[in-house]
Design a protein around this motif. Structure first.
Motif, PDB file in Angstrom:
ATOM      1  N   PRO A  24       0.818  -1.227   0.000  1.00  0.00           N
ATOM      2  CA  PRO A  24       0.000   0.000   0.000  1.00  0.00           C
ATOM      3  C   PRO A  24       0.846   1.269   0.000  1.00  0.00           C
ATOM      4  CG  PRO A  24      -0.882  -1.595   1.556  1.00  0.00           C
ATOM      5  CD  PRO A  24       0.444  -2.129   1.097  1.00  0.00           C
ATOM      6  N   ARG A  25       1.952   1.250   0.766  1.00  0.00           N
ATOM      7  CA  ARG A  25       2.820   2.438   0.788  1.00  0.00           C
ATOM      8  C   ARG A  25       3.393   2.714  -0.600  1.00  0.00           C
ATOM      9  NH1 ARG A  25       5.944   5.575   4.409  1.00  0.00           N
ATOM     10  NH2 ARG A  25       5.114   4.430   6.191  1.00  0.00           N
ATOM     11  N   LEU A  26       3.819   1.660  -1.305  1.00  0.00           N
ATOM     12  CA  LEU A  26       4.377   1.850  -2.644  1.00  0.00           C
ATOM     13  C   LEU A  26       3.321   2.339  -3.621  1.00  0.00           C
ATOM     14  CD1 LEU A  26       6.738  -1.267  -2.953  1.00  0.00           C
ATOM     15  CD2 LEU A  26       7.384   1.118  -2.588  1.00  0.00           C
ATOM     16  N   VAL A  27       2.103   1.826  -3.485  1.00  0.00           N
ATOM     17  CA  VAL A  27       1.017   2.274  -4.374  1.00  0.00           C
ATOM     18  C   VAL A  27       0.787   3.767  -4.213  1.00  0.00           C
ATOM     19  CG1 VAL A  27      -1.465   2.121  -4.810  1.00  0.00           C
ATOM     20  CG2 VAL A  27      -0.117   0.036  -4.545  1.00  0.00           C
ATOM     21  N   PHE A  28       0.870   4.272  -2.993  1.00  0.00           N
ATOM     22  CA  PHE A  28       0.663   5.701  -2.754  1.00  0.00           C
ATOM     23  C   PHE A  28       1.907   6.521  -3.070  1.00  0.00           C
ATOM     24  CE2 PHE A  28      -2.973   4.361  -0.121  1.00  0.00           C
ATOM     25  CZ  PHE A  28      -3.924   5.274  -0.580  1.00  0.00           C
ATOM     26  N   GLN A  29       3.092   5.996  -2.712  1.00  0.00           N
ATOM     27  CA  GLN A  29       4.316   6.781  -2.861  1.00  0.00           C
ATOM     28  C   GLN A  29       4.884   6.758  -4.269  1.00  0.00           C
ATOM     29  OE1 GLN A  29       7.224   5.487   0.039  1.00  0.00           O
ATOM     30  NE2 GLN A  29       6.765   7.231   1.343  1.00  0.00           N
ATOM     31  N   ALA A  30       4.859   5.604  -4.913  1.00  0.00           N
ATOM     32  CA  ALA A  30       5.556   5.458  -6.196  1.00  0.00           C
ATOM     33  C   ALA A  30       4.831   4.476  -7.114  1.00  0.00           C
ATOM     34  CB  ALA A  30       6.992   5.000  -5.950  1.00  0.00           C
ATOM     35  N   PRO A  31       3.574   4.760  -7.473  1.00  0.00           N
ATOM     36  CA  PRO A  31       2.819   3.799  -8.282  1.00  0.00           C
ATOM     37  C   PRO A  31       3.415   3.548  -9.662  1.00  0.00           C
ATOM     38  CG  PRO A  31       1.656   5.900  -8.145  1.00  0.00           C
ATOM     39  CD  PRO A  31       2.783   5.966  -7.166  1.00  0.00           C
ATOM     40  N   VAL A  32       3.955   4.592 -10.307  1.00  0.00           N
ATOM     41  CA  VAL A  32       4.501   4.417 -11.654  1.00  0.00           C
ATOM     42  C   VAL A  32       5.826   3.662 -11.583  1.00  0.00           C
ATOM     43  CG1 VAL A  32       5.124   5.564 -13.801  1.00  0.00           C
ATOM     44  CG2 VAL A  32       3.371   6.564 -12.333  1.00  0.00           C
ATOM     45  N   LYS A  33       6.642   3.960 -10.596  1.00  0.00           N
ATOM     46  CA  LYS A  33       7.900   3.222 -10.446  1.00  0.00           C
ATOM     47  C   LYS A  33       7.633   1.767 -10.064  1.00  0.00           C
ATOM     48  CE  LYS A  33      11.083   6.994  -9.450  1.00  0.00           C
ATOM     49  NZ  LYS A  33      12.124   7.536  -8.524  1.00  0.00           N
ATOM     50  N   LEU A  34       6.570   1.524  -9.317  1.00  0.00           N
ATOM     51  CA  LEU A  34       6.180   0.151  -8.998  1.00  0.00           C
ATOM     52  C   LEU A  34       5.859  -0.607 -10.274  1.00  0.00           C
ATOM     53  CD1 LEU A  34       5.474  -1.987  -6.837  1.00  0.00           C
ATOM     54  CD2 LEU A  34       3.160  -1.011  -6.782  1.00  0.00           C
ATOM     55  N   LEU A  35       5.135   0.047 -11.189  1.00  0.00           N
ATOM     56  CA  LEU A  35       4.830  -0.554 -12.480  1.00  0.00           C
ATOM     57  C   LEU A  35       6.101  -0.761 -13.289  1.00  0.00           C
ATOM     58  CD1 LEU A  35       2.809  -1.431 -14.697  1.00  0.00           C
ATOM     59  CD2 LEU A  35       2.664   0.995 -15.361  1.00  0.00           C
TER      60      LEU A  35
END
Length: 345
Positions: A24-35
């Protein structure tokens, strides 16, 4: 509402950079970088593994044992320990690890220092008590590399190889391997206590690794590679540039315990786009409104697909390096638990 949620999330307690961020933290903080991260690693996973030389050299990789001893260490031609042998960095603690390593059956054993091996750095040695500094280190048959190069000629017995061709060869074969080891890391603690540190962002690597290096051993990872890459990465960007310049067959490191594992880096356009995207800075929206970041996601997908076709259809591989994070410590638990990494080159 979305922007208010993002701002509220950023005001929460800061994430420990040496602990993995929650999904959840990554989805909020860095969603495009997660992708971006997942697209790159998907294409990387689908590519064929590099073919080792014949007969291959079996390299066993460990790191971050922190005074402990793995229960089982697989057999191999070379054993590498990539630093943090100890917790307190005293002479006696280092010697215990050396005695254990020297007792293992591997033909050659190579060790570098980590930031916890305090005695090995003259700058941090004064932080130890007199008792901790007492005595001298006997390296026995171990090769200790501290900004030093080593050339080894290994005799490979075809009868012990898994390679069918190697078993058919007449007599042992000799292979020469050039190894370079360096311990320095971006600062993660007090400069007077943690060994071989430099200020984060400083270039402590350019033009330091010999160009003909086959195996590179460092304590820090290269940035965005097996280093808790999301959201920011704990490795060194200058080391990454140096690894790209030299392109060793194998790069062994540790330090970031949760990053343990191995991967292959193909030095192509897909990797370039991945690094450029991961290094792109975005504020407030987590990159959702950053066209440069989205463009690099597209580039990774396009270049990754081209590389996959080149590999699977035409059998091409190109320049590559096997990266190994050999940390044995299971996160920050204080207990060993990660698998010993074995690579054939």
């Amino acid at each position: 509402m979305v922007f208010e949620t993002l701002l509220a999330w950023r005001k929460t307690k800061p994430q420990d950079p040496f602990e993995p961020a929650s999904f959840p933290r990554l989805v909020f903080q860095a969603p495009v970088k997660l992708l971006l991260f997942n697209v790159f690693h998907l294409f990387n996973y689908l590519r064929s593994p590099p073919t080792p030389a014949d007969p291959p050299i079996r390299v066993v990789c460990i790191s971050d044992t922190h005074d402990s001893f793995p229960e089982e260490v697989p057999e191999g031609d070379i054993l590498i320990h990539a630093g943090d042998l100890t917790n307190d960095g005293s002479v006696s603690a280092i010697q215990k690890q050396i005695d254990w390593l020297a007792s293992l059956p591997h033909k050659e054993i190579i060790v570098i220092s980590g930031n916890h091996d305090t005695y090995l750095d003259p700058r941090t040695r004064p932080s130890l008590s007199e008792e901790q500094r007492e005595g001298e280190i006997d390296w026995k048959r171990i090769h200790y590399l501290q900004h030093r190069r080593l050339s080894l000629t290994l005799t490979i017995d075809p009868a012990s190889s898994d390679s069918e061709r190697a078993r058919l060869l007449n007599g042992p074969k000799h292979r020469r391997i050039r190894i370079y080891g360096a311990p320095q890391i971006p600062a993660c603690g007090p400069m007077s206590v943690h060994a071989f540190q430099y200020e984060r962002g400083r270039d402590a690597w350019s033009e330091t690794v010999p160009e003909d290096t086959d195996i590179l051993i460092t304590h820090t990872p290269p940035k965005y590679h097996l280093d808790l890459s999301l959201p920011n990465g704990m490795g060194c960007e200058h080391l990454l540039s140096e690894v790209k310049r030299v392109k060793p067959l194998l790069h062994v490191f540790g330090h970031v315990h949760w990053g343990a594992g191995q991967m292959v880096v193909w030095w192509d356009g897909c990797h370039d786009a991945y690094v450029k995207g991961m290094s792109t800075q975005s504020r407030y929206t987590g990159g959702l409104l950053n066209p440069l970041l989205w463009w690099n996601v597209v580039r990774v997908a396009y270049r990754g697909f081209k590389g996959l076709i080149w590999d699977k259809v035409w059998g091409g591989q190109g320049p590559r390096t096997i990266l190994v994070n050999a940390a044995q410590m299971r996160g920050n638990t204080g207990k060993l638990g990660n698998r010993v990494q074995v690579v054939e080159i």
